[in-house]
Structures are given as structure tokens and as C-alpha cells.
Design a protein around this motif. Sequence first.
Motif, PDB file in Angstrom:
ATOM      1  N   GLN A   1       8.529  -8.259 -16.503  1.00 30.65           N
ATOM      2  CA  GLN A   1       9.402  -7.794 -15.431  1.00 30.65           C
ATOM      3  C   GLN A   1       9.008  -6.452 -14.836  1.00 30.65           C
ATOM      4  O   GLN A   1       9.534  -6.073 -13.782  1.00 30.65           O
ATOM      5  CB  GLN A   1      10.850  -7.743 -15.930  1.00 30.65           C
ATOM      6  CG  GLN A   1      11.356  -9.117 -16.342  1.00 30.65           C
ATOM      7  CD  GLN A   1      12.856  -9.169 -16.508  1.00 30.65           C
ATOM      8  OE1 GLN A   1      13.572  -8.238 -16.129  1.00 30.65           O
ATOM      9  NE2 GLN A   1      13.358 -10.257 -17.055  1.00 30.65           N
ATOM     10  N   CYS A   2       8.080  -5.753 -15.459  1.00 33.19           N
ATOM     11  CA  CYS A   2       7.559  -4.540 -14.832  1.00 33.19           C
ATOM     12  C   CYS A   2       6.306  -4.863 -14.025  1.00 33.19           C
ATOM     13  O   CYS A   2       5.850  -6.005 -13.999  1.00 33.19           O
ATOM     14  CB  CYS A   2       7.303  -3.476 -15.883  1.00 33.19           C
ATOM     15  SG  CYS A   2       8.847  -2.818 -16.598  1.00 33.19           S
ATOM     16  N   TRP A   3       5.747  -3.871 -13.369  1.00 28.99           N
ATOM     17  CA  TRP A   3       4.752  -4.114 -12.322  1.00 28.99           C
ATOM     18  C   TRP A   3       3.334  -3.805 -12.778  1.00 28.99           C
ATOM     19  O   TRP A   3       3.085  -2.834 -13.503  1.00 28.99           O
ATOM     20  CB  TRP A   3       5.067  -3.260 -11.103  1.00 28.99           C
ATOM     21  CG  TRP A   3       6.344  -3.590 -10.381  1.00 28.99           C
ATOM     22  CD1 TRP A   3       7.424  -4.264 -10.869  1.00 28.99           C
ATOM     23  CD2 TRP A   3       6.671  -3.219  -9.045  1.00 28.99           C
ATOM     24  NE1 TRP A   3       8.410  -4.343  -9.915  1.00 28.99           N
ATOM     25  CE2 TRP A   3       7.969  -3.707  -8.782  1.00 28.99           C
ATOM     26  CE3 TRP A   3       5.993  -2.514  -8.052  1.00 28.99           C
ATOM     27  CZ2 TRP A   3       8.600  -3.526  -7.554  1.00 28.99           C
ATOM     28  CZ3 TRP A   3       6.625  -2.326  -6.824  1.00 28.99           C
ATOM     29  CH2 TRP A   3       7.912  -2.832  -6.578  1.00 28.99           C
ATOM     30  N   LEU A   4       2.409  -4.607 -12.291  1.00 25.04           N
ATOM     31  CA  LEU A   4       0.981  -4.317 -12.366  1.00 25.04           C
ATOM     32  C   LEU A   4       0.583  -3.463 -11.160  1.00 25.04           C
ATOM     33  O   LEU A   4       1.383  -3.207 -10.271  1.00 25.04           O
ATOM     34  CB  LEU A   4       0.180  -5.615 -12.390  1.00 25.04           C
ATOM     35  CG  LEU A   4       0.326  -6.502 -13.631  1.00 25.04           C
ATOM     36  CD1 LEU A   4      -0.182  -7.910 -13.355  1.00 25.04           C
ATOM     37  CD2 LEU A   4      -0.425  -5.881 -14.803  1.00 25.04           C
ATOM     38  N   GLY A   5      -0.687  -3.076 -11.102  1.00 26.61           N
ATOM     39  CA  GLY A   5      -1.187  -2.291  -9.984  1.00 26.61           C
ATOM     40  C   GLY A   5      -1.179  -0.805 -10.286  1.00 26.61           C
ATOM     41  O   GLY A   5      -1.143  -0.377 -11.440  1.00 26.61           O
ATOM     42  N   ASP A   6      -1.203  -0.010  -9.216  1.00 28.87           N
ATOM     43  CA  ASP A   6      -1.212   1.450  -9.357  1.00 28.87           C
ATOM     44  C   ASP A   6      -0.582   2.065  -8.118  1.00 28.87           C
ATOM     45  O   ASP A   6      -0.064   1.352  -7.253  1.00 28.87           O
ATOM     46  CB  ASP A   6      -2.636   1.966  -9.583  1.00 28.87           C
ATOM     47  CG  ASP A   6      -3.609   1.565  -8.483  1.00 28.87           C
ATOM     48  OD1 ASP A   6      -3.175   1.369  -7.319  1.00 28.87           O
ATOM     49  OD2 ASP A   6      -4.817   1.440  -8.764  1.00 28.87           O
ATOM     50  N   ASP A   7      -0.626   3.376  -8.027  1.00 22.87           N
ATOM     51  CA  ASP A   7       0.001   4.051  -6.894  1.00 22.87           C
ATOM     52  C   ASP A   7      -0.643   3.666  -5.566  1.00 22.87           C
ATOM     53  O   ASP A   7      -0.002   3.712  -4.517  1.00 22.87           O
ATOM     54  CB  ASP A   7      -0.070   5.566  -7.075  1.00 22.87           C
ATOM     55  CG  ASP A   7       0.849   6.069  -8.178  1.00 22.87           C
ATOM     56  OD1 ASP A   7       1.847   5.387  -8.469  1.00 22.87           O
ATOM     57  OD2 ASP A   7       0.562   7.139  -8.751  1.00 22.87           O
ATOM     58  N   ASN A   8      -1.937   3.327  -5.585  1.00 22.24           N
ATOM     59  CA  ASN A   8      -2.621   2.932  -4.349  1.00 22.24           C
ATOM     60  C   ASN A   8      -2.196   1.549  -3.879  1.00 22.24           C
ATOM     61  O   ASN A   8      -1.961   1.329  -2.688  1.00 22.24           O
ATOM     62  CB  ASN A   8      -4.135   2.935  -4.568  1.00 22.24           C
ATOM     63  CG  ASN A   8      -4.695   4.303  -4.804  1.00 22.24           C
ATOM     64  OD1 ASN A   8      -4.266   5.275  -4.175  1.00 22.24           O
ATOM     65  ND2 ASN A   8      -5.649   4.417  -5.712  1.00 22.24           N
ATOM     66  N   VAL A   9      -2.125   0.604  -4.836  1.00 21.06           N
ATOM     67  CA  VAL A   9      -1.736  -0.769  -4.521  1.00 21.06           C
ATOM     68  C   VAL A   9      -0.746  -1.243  -5.586  1.00 21.06           C
ATOM     69  O   VAL A   9      -1.124  -1.911  -6.558  1.00 21.06           O
ATOM     70  CB  VAL A   9      -2.947  -1.725  -4.460  1.00 21.06           C
ATOM     71  CG1 VAL A   9      -2.491  -3.124  -4.039  1.00 21.06           C
ATOM     72  CG2 VAL A   9      -3.997  -1.209  -3.497  1.00 21.06           C
TER      73      VAL A   9
ATOM     74  N   ASP B   1       0.822  -1.213   0.000  1.00 20.83           N
ATOM     75  CA  ASP B   1       0.000   0.000   0.000  1.00 20.83           C
ATOM     76  C   ASP B   1       0.852   1.258   0.000  1.00 20.83           C
ATOM     77  O   ASP B   1       0.371   2.358   0.257  1.00 20.83           O
ATOM     78  CB  ASP B   1      -0.982   0.007   1.172  1.00 20.83           C
ATOM     79  CG  ASP B   1      -0.300  -0.134   2.509  1.00 20.83           C
ATOM     80  OD1 ASP B   1       0.947  -0.155   2.547  1.00 20.83           O
ATOM     81  OD2 ASP B   1      -1.011  -0.235   3.528  1.00 20.83           O
ATOM     82  N   THR B   2       2.137   1.078  -0.289  1.00 19.74           N
ATOM     83  CA  THR B   2       3.034   2.217  -0.451  1.00 19.74           C
ATOM     84  C   THR B   2       3.960   1.942  -1.629  1.00 19.74           C
ATOM     85  O   THR B   2       4.182   0.799  -2.015  1.00 19.74           O
ATOM     86  CB  THR B   2       3.900   2.457   0.799  1.00 19.74           C
ATOM     87  OG1 THR B   2       4.714   1.292   1.037  1.00 19.74           O
ATOM     88  CG2 THR B   2       3.040   2.751   2.017  1.00 19.74           C
ATOM     89  N   LEU B   3       4.499   3.001  -2.182  1.00 20.08           N
ATOM     90  CA  LEU B   3       5.496   2.881  -3.245  1.00 20.08           C
ATOM     91  C   LEU B   3       6.668   3.788  -2.898  1.00 20.08           C
ATOM     92  O   LEU B   3       6.485   5.017  -2.793  1.00 20.08           O
ATOM     93  CB  LEU B   3       4.877   3.297  -4.585  1.00 20.08           C
ATOM     94  CG  LEU B   3       5.734   3.063  -5.833  1.00 20.08           C
ATOM     95  CD1 LEU B   3       5.974   1.562  -6.023  1.00 20.08           C
ATOM     96  CD2 LEU B   3       5.044   3.622  -7.074  1.00 20.08           C
ATOM     97  N   PRO B   4       7.858   3.235  -2.654  1.00 21.99           N
ATOM     98  CA  PRO B   4       8.179   1.804  -2.743  1.00 21.99           C
ATOM     99  C   PRO B   4       7.544   1.006  -1.614  1.00 21.99           C
ATOM    100  O   PRO B   4       7.218   1.565  -0.558  1.00 21.99           O
ATOM    101  CB  PRO B   4       9.708   1.786  -2.637  1.00 21.99           C
ATOM    102  CG  PRO B   4      10.036   3.005  -1.823  1.00 21.99           C
ATOM    103  CD  PRO B   4       9.028   4.036  -2.241  1.00 21.99           C
ATOM    104  N   PRO B   5       7.369  -0.312  -1.830  1.00 22.90           N
ATOM    105  CA  PRO B   5       6.778  -1.149  -0.785  1.00 22.90           C
ATOM    106  C   PRO B   5       7.688  -1.258   0.440  1.00 22.90           C
ATOM    107  O   PRO B   5       8.902  -1.074   0.340  1.00 22.90           O
ATOM    108  CB  PRO B   5       6.652  -2.519  -1.470  1.00 22.90           C
ATOM    109  CG  PRO B   5       6.727  -2.237  -2.932  1.00 22.90           C
ATOM    110  CD  PRO B   5       7.634  -1.047  -3.063  1.00 22.90           C
ATOM    111  N   ASP B   6       7.084  -1.573   1.565  1.00 23.66           N
ATOM    112  CA  ASP B   6       7.851  -1.939   2.756  1.00 23.66           C
ATOM    113  C   ASP B   6       8.069  -3.447   2.671  1.00 23.66           C
ATOM    114  O   ASP B   6       7.248  -4.243   3.129  1.00 23.66           O
ATOM    115  CB  ASP B   6       7.066  -1.562   4.015  1.00 23.66           C
ATOM    116  CG  ASP B   6       7.889  -1.757   5.269  1.00 23.66           C
ATOM    117  OD1 ASP B   6       9.006  -2.309   5.170  1.00 23.66           O
ATOM    118  OD2 ASP B   6       7.406  -1.367   6.350  1.00 23.66           O
TER     119      ASP B   6
END
Length: 491
Positions: free
Chosen positions: A177-185, A142-147
Motif C-alpha cells: 500500500q505504500c509507493w515505489l519510485g522517488d521524488d523525481n518520479v 513528475d511531481t509530489l503530490p501528483p497532479d
Amino acid sequence: MLRQLLPALLTALPAFSASAADWQQRSIYQLVTDRFATTNGSYPSCDTEDRVYCGGTWQGVIRQLDYIQNMGFDAIWISPIVANLEGSTGDGESYHGYWTVDQNSLNSHFGNESDLLELSSQLHSRGMYLMLDVVVNHMAADTLPPDYVLFAPFNAESDFHTFCWITNYNNQTNVEQCWLGDDNVPLADCDTESDYVIDFFYKWIGDLVANYSADGLRIDTVKHVRSDFWPGFAEAAGVFTIGEVLDGDVDYVSTYTEVLDAVLDYPTYYQLFYAFESTSGSLSNLVSWVQQSQSTYKNGEFMTGSFLENQDNPRFQSVQTDQALVSNAISWPFIQDGIPILYYGQEQGYTGSNDPYNREALWLSGYVEDKPLVKLVRTLNAARKAAIAASSDYLSTVLTFPSVTSSTLAVYKQPMLALLTNGGSSSTPSWSVSSTDYSNGEELINVLTCDTLTAGSNGAVSVTGSEGMPQILLPTSVFNVTYCNELLSTY
């Protein structure tokens, strides 16, 4: 009588080897665990727009197994079972199960280990299969970068691909190799090139299957992991694997039929949706896509999951509520080459559009069984099982299309002849099939109405329909009139 008959037929099916061939005989009911049934049978409010847990559990699923089995389903696909991101995010809560944070723990919102074991045991006692949904590609933050320390077992940044959003779906490296999701998740992309990550997942999936006696796996976001990861994963699982490759390109999806037992047939899904969403839909495009898949996929369309709805796409009735068109579209998965999958709520006429609106609580329907679509699904399941029982070659017989017009379609798979139309409820369709394997004078039955007709010379069949409804024909020697009437009159 039918309530007793269907479970008896199901328990007569083969033992739980859970091979791809065994799964071919099955039909699958897909459910979102949080939205299917509560432990105590209560009917709490559940606003899909809130995107929160509504209270469905594995014990709730157990309570409603009769409902599923009475429709003729002999396998269920449940939501991912592992521990998910807790609390509210900008995208809601993780009630759907796809935001993993701990691969080694269960999602306590759905129940505990004994609950899941009991669900597995209850299914097997009924002759039914359990399909687990698994997420290997990513973990959720729930943060970017993740904990990263909050993840298990991968709790270091080095266990994940370097952060970048997927921006180019024509670049496979970017997709993988890149990420799914968004800034929220943000969905941190697991480094499936790492020996540590590979070794964990191969052991993990074998243990997961063994611990819960799972009979098959639905694998999420398959195209976002390198293809050569999957054969070892499937071998370690030791059960049937079906992968989600969300793409409409037959050639692209076909590459994944080489590395897993089966794929969800997205290319055909799109054409099925388009063909019946209006009276101007193209039946010929549906035929073309099926024929291309038959010649391109490793095992043709036999090793595919055929569906009209799921948790990631809008419900069909969010765009079309004409019940003739709905009935024709729903019939498709049950009369084609692959394994039929029905998404919960479809039988109750749910109309939710895109996520989150297509994830309604089923308890709000009251699980009513005396409804037209519930009866349609029950009859389609019964007809498919009768065809399988009547012909040892049915599951290896390639679907053909003896007649295709702008508004009608004949689909033949001996001993079943399905007559579909997208003319809508105001139409009076007619079909003319000049040749089948039926014998001259053989009596056929439309299993959806129990009306009978007679095949002509060379097995020719000519039928005039009513109100745009489909016709599913079988010889009465395969599906007798008495059983048909009992099936339609139940409830």
C-alpha cells in the motif's frame, strides 16, 4: 536449409489456446521495444546514460522477426504498451514503458493501434506467441503530490493509496500500500481494494488481450498488490499469466504460484548468477534452491520463467566475460524445468550493468547472426525442442542432479543430460554419471560440438570436456549428426 527448417517446426506447434501447458513448450525472447529496432531500419545513436527514447517501434520489431525466429524463439515479450509519462524527468524519459499515465491509450512512441495489431498478426502467422507486459500496481507522476487529473482513468486522489514510501519490505502491508519510485518520479499506488479500481482492471485486461490477440501476460510488481486480487485478474485475462515477484526467498515467492499461472524464478536466478559469476561460485547452492523450489512452488519449477538477464538486473557479462562461464550460465534456462527467457542483447554479448546501462540499443550490434552466442542460443533452443518432441513426458519430468562437485554439475531430464561447469576457460572438466535411462551402448551427441559418445552399463556416461565449455547430450536418435552439423554451420 536451417532458415527454412526452423519456421516450419514452429508453425507445426499447437493452435493459439495460450494455456499454461502450451506456454511450457515455448521459449521467450524478451525485448525493450524502444531499444530493439527502428521502423525504417536505421541505426541511430543511443546512449543508455541519457535515459531517453531512442526510436525503437513495433514496426521495427516486425522488421526483425526473422532474427528472433532464426534463433528458435517462438514467443516474444515486449515492453508495456500503454501511454506513459511524457517529457524529461530527473530519472529520464519513460522509454521503458513502466511509467503509466493512461491505461486506455497506447504509447505513441512505439506506434499506433494498427502497428500493434500487425505485430500480433505477423507473430501468429509464424506460429509465434505475443506476451504483453502490464503494470497494475501504480501510475507515474513528475511531481509530489501528483497532479491526479492527468491520469486516466483514475484521476482522483481517492483512487490511490495514501502516500507513503515503502520503507519495510518485511511488512507486507507496507509493500502493498505504500509507493515505489522517488521524488523525481513518484509511482502513485493504485487502490486495488477499491471496487471501482478492481472492476476497471478486470474489464481492461480482458479487453486488452482480446483487442490485440495477446497470448500471455507478464505482470509487473506483483508482490506490491494484495494476493487475492490476482486470481480474478488472471481469470478475466483468459490467457497465461507470469508474475514478477522480485525476491530471492523461495517460501515468499511460492505464495504467488497459488494465484497466477507462473512466476519469474528470481530465487533460482540469484543462485544461477552466483554459481557462474566466478570459478568459486557454489553449484551446490544452485541445486539446493532448485530442489527447494521443486518441492515448494505449486507446480514445482514447471510453471516458472527461467532467466539469466532482464531489464531490472545487471547483465551477466557486466561481471564476468569468460566465455566458458558465460556459455554455461546461458545454457541453464534451456535445460531446466521451466520456460526459458532470453533478454535481448544477451546473444550479442552485451555487457551493460544496472539500469540504465543494461538497456542498450540492439541495432548497434547489427543483428549479426554469425556469432558464437547467437549460435549457442539457436542450438539450445533446437535441443530443447527436440527433447520435447522425443518424449511426451519431458515437460512433466522433474529435473535431477546425478552428479554435483565443487566445479561440475550434471543435470538430467530424460532424454537430455546437460553437463555444466564453472571451472572457466582454462579448465578441463570431467563428469561421471553412473546411471541414466540411456541403454547400454546407446549413441549420444553433444549438440554444441556434434561429437558423439556411447553410454555404458546402466546408461553410465563419462566425459572429459575442453576449455570449460558445457556439454548438452541427447541420443542421436533424437538429435541426429547431420542436423547438428547443419545447425552449427549455418551463417
